[in-house]
Design an enzyme around this catalytic site. Structure first.
Site, PDB file in Angstrom:
ATOM      1  N   ASN A  47       0.983  -1.112   0.017  1.00  0.00           N
ATOM      2  CA  ASN A  47       0.011   0.053  -0.021  1.00  0.00           C
ATOM      3  C   ASN A  47       0.882   1.130   0.039  1.00  0.00           C
ATOM      4  O   ASN A  47       0.344   2.393   0.406  1.00  0.00           O
ATOM      5  CB  ASN A  47      -0.645   0.069   1.163  1.00  0.00           C
ATOM      6  CG  ASN A  47      -1.663  -1.212   1.426  1.00  0.00           C
ATOM      7  OD1 ASN A  47      -2.316  -1.643   0.390  1.00  0.00           O
ATOM      8  ND2 ASN A  47      -1.776  -1.835   2.584  1.00  0.00           N
ATOM      9  N   HIS A 133     -14.121  -2.569   6.126  1.00  0.00           N
ATOM     10  CA  HIS A 133     -12.828  -3.454   6.465  1.00  0.00           C
ATOM     11  C   HIS A 133     -13.244  -3.850   7.817  1.00  0.00           C
ATOM     12  O   HIS A 133     -14.119  -3.644   8.464  1.00  0.00           O
ATOM     13  CB  HIS A 133     -11.784  -2.280   6.841  1.00  0.00           C
ATOM     14  CG  HIS A 133     -10.499  -2.992   6.926  1.00  0.00           C
ATOM     15  ND1 HIS A 133      -9.855  -2.785   8.019  1.00  0.00           N
ATOM     16  CD2 HIS A 133      -9.360  -3.568   6.202  1.00  0.00           C
ATOM     17  CE1 HIS A 133      -8.552  -3.140   8.349  1.00  0.00           C
ATOM     18  NE2 HIS A 133      -8.328  -3.495   6.965  1.00  0.00           N
ATOM     19  N   GLU A 176     -15.996   3.579   3.577  1.00  0.00           N
ATOM     20  CA  GLU A 176     -14.905   3.787   3.073  1.00  0.00           C
ATOM     21  C   GLU A 176     -15.195   4.542   2.017  1.00  0.00           C
ATOM     22  O   GLU A 176     -16.038   4.502   1.268  1.00  0.00           O
ATOM     23  CB  GLU A 176     -13.978   2.449   2.905  1.00  0.00           C
ATOM     24  CG  GLU A 176     -13.800   1.616   4.097  1.00  0.00           C
ATOM     25  CD  GLU A 176     -13.205   0.174   3.625  1.00  0.00           C
ATOM     26  OE1 GLU A 176     -12.355   0.326   2.556  1.00  0.00           O
ATOM     27  OE2 GLU A 176     -13.450  -0.878   4.079  1.00  0.00           O
ATOM     28  N   SER A 180     -11.066  -1.235  -0.070  1.00  0.00           N
ATOM     29  CA  SER A 180      -9.528  -1.620  -0.058  1.00  0.00           C
ATOM     30  C   SER A 180      -9.479  -2.966  -1.053  1.00  0.00           C
ATOM     31  O   SER A 180      -8.353  -3.270  -1.581  1.00  0.00           O
ATOM     32  CB  SER A 180      -8.969  -2.074   1.261  1.00  0.00           C
ATOM     33  OG  SER A 180      -9.895  -2.871   1.957  1.00  0.00           O
ATOM     34  N   ASP A 205     -13.816   6.176   6.449  1.00  0.00           N
ATOM     35  CA  ASP A 205     -12.607   5.627   6.568  1.00  0.00           C
ATOM     36  C   ASP A 205     -11.864   5.985   5.130  1.00  0.00           C
ATOM     37  O   ASP A 205     -12.214   5.200   4.140  1.00  0.00           O
ATOM     38  CB  ASP A 205     -12.804   4.199   6.706  1.00  0.00           C
ATOM     39  CG  ASP A 205     -11.190   3.347   6.876  1.00  0.00           C
ATOM     40  OD1 ASP A 205     -10.397   3.673   6.344  1.00  0.00           O
ATOM     41  OD2 ASP A 205     -11.290   2.465   7.685  1.00  0.00           O
ATOM     42  N   HIS A 208      -7.577   4.268   2.039  1.00  0.00           N
ATOM     43  CA  HIS A 208      -7.009   4.024   0.785  1.00  0.00           C
ATOM     44  C   HIS A 208      -7.023   5.259  -0.140  1.00  0.00           C
ATOM     45  O   HIS A 208      -6.589   5.449  -1.251  1.00  0.00           O
ATOM     46  CB  HIS A 208      -7.418   2.902   0.032  1.00  0.00           C
ATOM     47  CG  HIS A 208      -7.023   1.630   0.583  1.00  0.00           C
ATOM     48  ND1 HIS A 208      -5.774   0.795   0.423  1.00  0.00           N
ATOM     49  CD2 HIS A 208      -7.756   0.866   1.569  1.00  0.00           C
ATOM     50  CE1 HIS A 208      -5.738  -0.168   1.046  1.00  0.00           C
ATOM     51  NE2 HIS A 208      -6.995  -0.215   1.828  1.00  0.00           N
TER      52      HIS A 208
HETATM   53  C1  LIG Z   1      -5.770  -0.797   6.164  1.00  0.00           C
HETATM   54  C2  LIG Z   1      -6.873  -0.299   6.633  1.00  0.00           C
HETATM   55  C3  LIG Z   1      -7.208  -0.307   7.978  1.00  0.00           C
HETATM   56  C4  LIG Z   1      -6.062  -0.384   9.174  1.00  0.00           C
HETATM   57  O1  LIG Z   1      -5.138   0.592   9.060  1.00  0.00           O
HETATM   58  P1  LIG Z   1      -3.748   0.345   9.640  1.00  0.00           P
HETATM   59  O2  LIG Z   1      -3.058   1.510  10.132  1.00  0.00           O
HETATM   60  O3  LIG Z   1      -3.104  -0.723   8.712  1.00  0.00           O
HETATM   61  O4  LIG Z   1      -4.053  -0.295  11.125  1.00  0.00           O
HETATM   62  C5  LIG Z   1      -8.447   0.567   8.343  1.00  0.00           C
HETATM   63  N1  LIG Z   1      -9.469   0.573   7.305  1.00  0.00           N
HETATM   64  C6  LIG Z   1      -9.262   0.352   6.011  1.00  0.00           C
HETATM   65  C7  LIG Z   1     -10.280   0.358   5.257  1.00  0.00           C
HETATM   66  C8  LIG Z   1      -7.935  -0.413   5.712  1.00  0.00           C
HETATM   67  O5  LIG Z   1      -7.653  -0.465   4.369  1.00  0.00           O
END
Ligand SMILES: *Cc1c(COP(=O)(O)O)cnc(C)c1O
Length: 387
Positions: A47, A133, A176, A180, A205, A208
């Site tokens: 990522n 997620h 999100e 992801s 969220d 990404h």
């Molecule tokens: C990767 C991810 C997380 C977690 O983040 P980290 O900092 O890696 O713990 C949370 N939400 C989504 C949508 C993610 O892709």
């Protein structure tokens, strides 16, 4: 649970996962730790979209903050660990996200597990996109609020659920901005209308999207001009920002509330200062160098256009390019074939994605040179054709 039996079953269904120790080279390529032939693998599972994790500015800033403030915070923020460096980063994040304030968390996983239970209890309800997620689902479960899952990006379904199950307690919609595993985008404007119509909080969220979308790299919320309509804008420093840790940006009163209630914030040691230094350097880069985002999306277009010319149906408007396979065992077999051609792309399987939708997932990053992208797309088409 009979653990050995469980492991055997996972193996048979192609869902058993194993760690793969790797060495990462200066150009972002990988070598498998035990590989005597030292094959150079092109990493399509990272990522690190803007290749910032190896950027000299991040490394220098980490070193500076390490030397200035020490290797560890020594305590949680509400004890004696509230170093000024956290406030420096929180101020920058609040500005970037167009919100009054921000709060740091140890990771995105910890942020989601802390924020949702801080906001909701048994008498409340959370509306959660099916493809959210795992960390969001875990936060929902910890909150004990009623969990209502709606079909992925399906506004009609969400509205039906809001009508029938909104209830009288607090209600939260969580999505999100860039998903992801599918690499698609959520309809944020419409979600804002729904949350206003039904009196809910909206949490987005941007794991990404942070660093990749919007004029300043603030994310999809910034790009769509919706900062003042999103109650909680969460994201991580571990992806495009090349560092570690996470944030939530919100109103001042919301942040005060979370400081007092989010258990994963309260009961955990503050981030190491070096990590904060790297995140600050990353924010400076994404704000000053929008050309990095343009360069990345030109690479994404190149990769997708070759796959499309080859007749593959690639979806999604983002740097995440999923190639749907179906059966887990087939996806694993194809990933192994790619590995032998020096392409490191993971087979994403249940429970990360729904049953029967195992896929090969390609993340495009600035580590990928154009000729590597062309070669990779061609190899993938060839392997899919031959099986
Ligand atoms: C990767 C991810 C997380 C977690 O983040 P980290 O900092 O890696 O713990 C949370 N939400 C989504 C949508 C993610 O892709």
């Amino acid at each position: 649970m009979d653990r050995l039996n469980w492991i055997e079953k996972q193996r048979q269904s192609g869902n058993f996962r194993q760690l793969t120790p790797v060495k990462r080279m200066q150009d972002g390529t990988l070598q498998l730790a035990g590989d005597t032939e030292k094959a150079v693998l092109h990493d399509f599972s990272s990522n690190d979209y803007l290749a910032l994790s190896l950027h000299p500015d991040l490394i220098a800033a980490s070193r500076k903050y390490l030397e200035m403030a020490g290797a560890g915070a020594g305590a949680a923020r509400l004890m004696s660990g509230d170093l000024t460096v956290y406030h420096e980063l929180e101020k920058k994040i609040a500005e970037l996200k167009g919100q009054e304030a921000a709060l740091l968390f140890g990771s995105g996983y910890l942020a989601n597990c802390g924020i949702i239970p801080a906001l909701l209890g048994r008498q409340d309800v959370v509306f959660c996109d099916r493809l959210n997620h795992a960390s969001i689902y875990d936060g929902c479960r910890l909150s004990r609020a009623r969990l209502v899952r709606f079909h992925h990006n399906d506004l009609n379904h969400l509205e039906d659920m809001l009508k029938s199950r909104r209830g009288k307690g607090e209600a939260l919609i969580v999505v999100e901005s860039i998903y992801s595993m599918d690499g698609d985008r959520s309809p944020l404007k419409e979600l804002v209308s729904l949350k206003e119509k039904y009196g809910c909080l909206l949490m987005v969220d941007e794991a990404h999207a942070t660093g990749l979308f919007g004029p300043n790299g603030g994310g999809v919320i910034e790009e769509e001009g919706l900062s003042s309509h999103v109650d909680l804008a969460m994201g991580t420093f571990g992806k495009a920002l090349g560092s570690y840790g996470a944030y939530v940006a919100a109103s001042g009163s919301m942040i005060d509330f979370l400081v007092n209630r989010a258990r994963s914030f309260i009961y955990s040691t503050a981030l190491p200062p070096a990590v904060v230094g790297a995140s600050l350097a990353a924010i400076k880069i994404i704000q000053k160098q929008p050309e990095l985002r343009q360069k990345l999306f030109a690479k994404v277009d190149l990769f997708k256009s070759i796959l499309r010319q080859g007749g593959l149906d690639v979806l999604g408007p983002s740097q995440i390019v999923p190639v749907l396979i179906g059966e887990s065992s087939t996806a694993v077999y194809l990933a192994e074939k790619l590995r032998r051609k020096n392409i490191f792309a993971t087979a994403v399987r249940p429970p990360t994605v729904p049953e029967g939708t195992a896929r090969l997932r390609f993340s495009i990053t600035l580590h990928h040179k154009n000729d590597v992208l062309k070669q990779t797309a061609a190899t993938l088409l060839e392997i899919l054709e031959k099986g």
